[in-house]
Design a protein around this motif. Structure first.
Motif, PDB file in Angstrom:
ATOM      1  N   TYR A   4       0.868   3.836  13.803  1.00 45.95           N
ATOM      2  CA  TYR A   4       0.807   2.688  12.909  1.00 45.95           C
ATOM      3  C   TYR A   4       0.069   1.569  13.623  1.00 45.95           C
ATOM      4  O   TYR A   4       0.114   1.455  14.836  1.00 45.95           O
ATOM      5  N   SER A  28       7.160  -3.558  12.071  1.00 49.68           N
ATOM      6  CA  SER A  28       6.525  -4.153  10.908  1.00 49.68           C
ATOM      7  C   SER A  28       6.798  -5.656  10.918  1.00 49.68           C
ATOM      8  O   SER A  28       7.872  -6.104  11.306  1.00 49.68           O
ATOM      9  N   ASN A  33       5.641  -0.307  -0.863  1.00 48.18           N
ATOM     10  CA  ASN A  33       5.355  -0.304   0.575  1.00 48.18           C
ATOM     11  C   ASN A  33       5.134  -1.726   1.069  1.00 48.18           C
ATOM     12  O   ASN A  33       4.791  -2.622   0.302  1.00 48.18           O
ATOM     13  N   ASP A  52       1.925  -4.736   5.321  1.00 45.17           N
ATOM     14  CA  ASP A  52       1.189  -4.309   6.498  1.00 45.17           C
ATOM     15  C   ASP A  52       1.107  -2.781   6.617  1.00 45.17           C
ATOM     16  O   ASP A  52       0.816  -2.241   7.669  1.00 45.17           O
ATOM     17  N   GLY A  53       1.357  -2.091   5.504  1.00 43.92           N
ATOM     18  CA  GLY A  53       1.084  -0.662   5.435  1.00 43.92           C
ATOM     19  C   GLY A  53       2.224   0.267   5.786  1.00 43.92           C
ATOM     20  O   GLY A  53       2.035   1.479   5.779  1.00 43.92           O
TER      21      GLY A  53
END
Length: 168
Positions: A19, A33, A143, A146-147
């Protein structure tokens, strides 16, 4: 040459398992995250569909026409209902509040709405709605910006993600 190509493709495949966080660093830990999910329990979530009086269209999305009725999506908020019997003067008659609604389809006077993770079938009759059926968990969870996938966060099954906020 084959070994070099093999190593190159292998490194690309392994990189896809990482990530990228907001600082541009690569990580395998979703706990990094920059956002945390905002959730409500399923019972509260399912009670959020309501009908209210007409309101101004601020951020219009898709437009749907069914007979003399026009439905205009207010992105992630709900749908404006307009009486279009006089196309020169359409009348904004009500608003169907459906948080996280982005899409709608109509067939045989049944309205099908994307309500976050659920598909809801309902009937609208001038100022009232009747939910006919709710198919739960048809659509994927929301989601993070930031993915990170919703599944990366440790949530109870009955928790519905309604948004994200930055971590403190």
């Amino acid at each position: 040459m084959r070994k070099i190509l093999l190593l190159f493709f292998l490194s690309l495949i392994l990189q896809s398992c990482l990530y990228r966080n907001n600082e541009g660093r690569w990580t395998t830990d979703p706990a990094e995250s920059a956002f945390e999910p905002v959730t409500v329990d399923r019972e509260t979530f399912e009670s959020t569909i309501a009908i209210s009086g007409p309101r101004e269209i601020e951020r219009a999305g898709k437009i749907y026409v069914n007979g003399d009725m026009v439905y205009i999506n207010e992105v992630n908020i709900g749908f404006h209902v307009l009486d279009n019997r006089d196309p020169e003067n359409p009348e904004n008659i009500s608003f169907i509040e459906i948080p996280l609604a982005t899409d709608l389809a109509i067939r045989n006077n049944t309205i099908y709405v994307h309500h976050a993770v659920d598909l809801v079938a309902m009937h609208y009759n001038l100022g009232s709605i009747e939910i006919v059926h709710r198919e739960r968990n048809v659509f994927p969870r929301l989601n993070s910006p930031d993915g990170f996938l919703a599944e990366d966060f440790d949530l109870e099954e009955d928790q519905i993600i309604i948004g994200y906020q930055t971590r403190n």
